[in-house]
Every structure is written in structure tokens, then in C-alpha cells.
Design an enzyme around this catalytic site. Structure first.
Site, PDB file in Angstrom:
ATOM      1  N   GLY A  89       6.220  -5.398  -1.215  1.00 13.57           N
ATOM      2  CA  GLY A  89       7.316  -5.693  -2.120  1.00 13.57           C
ATOM      3  C   GLY A  89       7.489  -4.566  -3.123  1.00 13.57           C
ATOM      4  N   LEU A  90       7.874  -4.940  -4.354  1.00 16.87           N
ATOM      5  CA  LEU A  90       8.078  -3.957  -5.413  1.00 16.87           C
ATOM      6  C   LEU A  90       9.060  -2.878  -4.995  1.00 16.87           C
ATOM      7  CD1 LEU A  90       4.487  -3.497  -6.827  1.00 16.87           C
ATOM      8  CD2 LEU A  90       6.361  -4.780  -7.811  1.00 16.87           C
ATOM      9  N   CYS A  91      10.108  -3.308  -4.308  1.00 17.00           N
ATOM     10  CA  CYS A  91      11.118  -2.318  -3.960  1.00 17.00           C
ATOM     11  C   CYS A  91      12.501  -2.910  -4.193  1.00 17.00           C
ATOM     12  CB  CYS A  91      10.950  -1.830  -2.532  1.00 17.00           C
ATOM     13  SG  CYS A  91      10.583  -3.121  -1.361  1.00 17.00           S
ATOM     14  N   GLY A  92      12.671  -3.556  -5.331  1.00 17.95           N
ATOM     15  CA  GLY A  92      13.977  -4.055  -5.712  1.00 17.95           C
ATOM     16  C   GLY A  92      14.477  -5.111  -4.754  1.00 17.95           C
TER      17      GLY A  92
END
Lengths: 289, 144
Positions: A89-92
Site C-alpha cells: 500500500g502507501l501509494c495513494g
């Protein structure tokens, strides 16, 4: 009102978050560069493949009879949709966009949709929703290889030719630019008509001999064509993921900076208020004497 | 019709373009046997099997290991689409040898759960790699 110590603690916490997001951004940027190089590196192969194939298709009229080009054997069978999400994750909105698009595809397709899930995020989402899953693969984007595309192609071809699927498409994020990723759907099977690529001058001389015969080369080549399409989707998705993460982490770093500024200002006010209060106490204490 | 004097050879794999050179002569592992290509070759589309690709420019020869693919041959150029291709100096000798041993063991085993076709291909690949790698070994030994 939060005490000075609380404020200091929060500032420290935000600062370390900022450091992490900054590091992640740098990492994503360097990975993005490598992913872009791979896309460029894969291009000649795909182009040459496309050219040879459309050339062969024009030459061998019998090509239309090939099962990978023919309309589905079982038109009522579910449609197989490969969804390429990220492993992390952590990709908008990278993954949520894909998942939303996949879900709406299932609604608008007008027939049952089975799924092939590539990437941990999509897998985790759809596994819990009781979707008909024909294929899954996770943890591949750290070390993306052509064999991953081969595995996808193998399943796709097997499902299509056996009549278990009435068509195959792949849904992925296309790398437009660092700031822009676009969710696209590519039809994989049946293979869309091979449009003749603009012929180069050399085509005049291209009256080939074939070894083995043309028809056989053609049917040998088609599965590889499917593989290159999947491979391209994987490469695009990998690049898009890193770009999305870079943008997201950049925004996060900026937010953290703003938060620190705000908190520091607040902390200084609180400190000043405390000092003023103490002074008043001292002065009024002195006056009372 | 005048014949071209050189061949342009391009070798591409899904990962990268490996070779783009002008050569005088080349030899490819065709599906039905090795074939030599000189400038002015008749247009030919040929399926490749596991084996070595060899090409020469002047006195300079180059060997590559290649596995599965296709080659498009035109009078003045060769385009090779290979699933894998490695230059001789990129080959990891120890790994190839280990792979060959492993594949031989699997072929020799008598249990039925072995995928013989896969083992056979693995053996072919590793043998081809070894052969190509030894070529440059031989050449540098000859120079001394």
C-alpha cells in the site's frame, strides 16, 4: 490545552514520520527509474513480435481458424478479468482506483466475471468477497520476471480454450507520467484483430520461406504474443505503482512539514503563556509583600 | 541485383535488447538444425531451439546462448526474438554446471512424478550455456 511536554512529543513523532516518508519517496524514485528502463527495454521485443505476427496473419489466411483468435467456444461462460494491483500500500489511490474499476467492470459486463488476481492488495480484497477466482499470484513486484507473465498467459489460454472462460482481459494501471496513472482494460483473448503495422520499405522483399511451415510458426507465436501482453501490463503497473508511491510520499512529507510548523508555533505560544503567567505570579507575589 | 555486403543482427529478449551489430556471417540454432546466414540470404522466418548463436565480424567472433524464439532473416538483416539470450561472458559457469547435474539426476530417476520434458529442456539449456561459456575459455587460451 496540551502541555509543553505533550507538544514536544508530538512534534518528535511527526518528525520521524516525515523522515520515513521522505526515505520512501527517494526509494520509490530510484525504483521508478529502473521500472521505466525495463519498459523501454521490453519495447523492441513487443514491437517485433507484433510486426511478425501481423505479417504472418496477412500471409496465412488460415490464421483466423486458430482457437486463440476465434470467438469463444462457450459464449455463456464467465469472463475472466485479470486485475493487476500492487503488493504494497502507501501509494495513494493506486489500488483503490483499480479495485473500484474492477468491481464496476463486474457490474457492467452483463455476464458473470471470474477473476485472476495479481498483487497482494487486490487478492486480499477480492478473496474476502467470494469472487470466482481462477488465478492468483502475490509478492512478485520485488523481482518481476517474464516467467510471471508466462504463468498468467498459461492460465488465460487454458481457461479460454477449454471453454471455462468466454474472454480474457487485463485491468491495470498504465504509467502515463509520474503524476498520472490511468486504469486501463486491455482485451487479451480472443486476440483482437492484428492490425497491419505500417509497412516499412523492406516489406517489398519480405516474401519469406518458413521453417517450420508458416501456419505452425503462427500458432507457436500466438501464445508468446499473449505473454508479452501480460508482461507489458505487469511492467506498466510496476512503474505506475512506484510513481504513485512517489507522489503520495511527497505529499505526505509536505503535510508532515506543515504539521510540524503548526505544532511548533502552538508550542511556542504555550511556552510564552506559561512564562508570562509565572512572571505575573512573581510580580503579584512581590507586591503582596 | 547487388548483394548487401554486411548483415545487421539484432537480438532482443523481453527484458532488453542484447545485440545490435553489423556482422559478416552468423549461425543460428534453427528448429530443424543449425543454419548459417551470409549477406544476401533469402528472406526466411525460422523458429529457434536451444543452442548457440554465433556471429563473426572480420576476425572477431561472438558466441551467445539462446533458448526458444524466432528469427526473421532478410538479405541485409537478422532479427532474433529469444525467450532468453546471454552473451558468453555473462554466463555463470557454476550455476550452469549445477543445473546440468540436477537435470541429469532428475532424468535418471525412476519415479514417475518427474516432469521429464522439463528436465530435458533444463539439461539442454545448461549444456548449451556450458558450451558457449567454454568457447570463450578456449579462445582466450588459444591467444596465449
Amino acid at each position: 490545552m496540551p502541555s509543553l511536554i505533550d507538544l514536544r512529543r508530538r512534534i518528535r513523532a511527526v518528525k520521524s514520520t516525515e523522515q520515513i516518508t521522505k526515505a520512501m519517496k527517494t526509494v520509490a524514485a530510484s525504483k521508478l527509474r529502473r521500472a521505466q528502463d525495463r519498459i523501454v527495454g521490453a519495447r523492441p521485443f513487443a514491437q517485433l513480435m507484433q510486426r511478425v505476427l501481423s505479417d504472418l496473419a496477412a500471409r496465412t489466411g488460415a490464421a483466423a481458424a486458430h482457437p486463440l483468435l476465434a470467438p469463444p467456444a462457450a459464449p455463456d461462460a464467465p469472463f475472466l478479468l485479470f486485475v493487476v494491483t500492487a503488493d504494497k500500500g502507501l501509494c495513494g489511490s493506486f489500488n483503490s482506483n483499480l479495485i473500484r474499476e474492477a468491481a464496476s467492470f463486474a457490474v457492467t459486463a452483463g455476464r458473470e466475471v471470474a477473476m485472476g488476481l495479481v498483487g497482494r492488495k487486490g487478492r486480499d480484497f477480492f478473496v474476502r468477497r467470494g469472487v470466482d477466482i481462477r488465478f492468483q499470484m502475490v509478492n512478485l513486484f520485488n523481482d518481476l520476471r517474464y516467467s510471471h507473465a508466462e504463468a498468467m498467459a498459461e492460465t488465460a489460454i487454458e481457461q479460454y480454450t477449454s471453454g471455462a472462460a468466454s474472454g480474457v482481459s487485463v485491468l491495470y494501471n498504465e504509467f502515463k507520467s509520474v503524476l498520472q496513472q490511468q486504469v486501463v482494460v486491455d482485451q487479451v483473448l480472443p486476440i483482437p484483430a492484428l492490425e497491419a503495422v505500417e509497412e516499412e520499405a523492406e516489406a517489398v522483399s519480405a516474401d519469406y520461406l518458413f521453417e517450420p511451415p508458416a501456419g505452425q510458426i503462427f500458432s507457436d507465436l500466438l501464445p508468446h504474443h499473449v505473454e508479452t501482453q501480460f508482461f507489458r501490463a505487469l511492467l506498466e503497473s510496476a512503474a505506475a505503482e512506484h510513481a504513485a508511491r512517489m507522489t503520495a510520499m511527497d505529499a505526505a512529507t509536505r503535510n508532515a512539514g506543515e504539521m510540524i510548523d503548526g505544532l511548533t508555533l502552538h508550542m511556542n505560544k504555550v511556552r510564552q503563556a506559561a512564562i508570562t503567567r509565572e512572571l505575573i505570579e512573581v510580580v503579584s507575589g512581590a507586591e503582596a509583600l | 541485383m547487388s548483394l548487401p555486403s554486411h548483415l545487421t543482427i539484432e537480438i532482443v529478449t523481453p527484458d532488453r535488447a542484447i545485440v545490435h551489430e553489423t556482422v559478416d556471417e552468423a549461425r543460428l540454432p534453427g528448429a530443424e538444425g543449425y543454419l548459417g546466414v551470409l549477406p544476401g540470404h533469402t528472406p526466411l522466418l525460422v523458429k529457434l531451439q536451444v543452442g548457440e548463436i554465433w556471429f563473426r565480424r572480420g576476425n572477431e567472433t561472438t558466441w551467445l546462448h539462446a533458448a526458444f524464439g524466432f528469427a526473421e532473416i532478410l538479405p541485409d538483416r537478422i532479427r532474433i526474438l529469444a525467450r532468453t539470450a546471454e552473451r558468453a561472458d555473462e554466463i555463470d559457469l557454476e550455476r550452469a554446471e549445477a543445473a546440468a547435474t540436477r537435470a541429469r539426476e532428475r532424468l535418471a530417476s525412476t519415479t514417475s512424478d518427474v516432469d521429464f520434458e522439463r528436465a530435458r529442456i533444463a539439461l539442454l539449456k545448461s549444456l548449451s550455456r556450458l558450451q558457449v561459456a567454454r568457447r570463450i575459455g578456449m579462445r582466450s587460451a588459444g591467444k596465449r
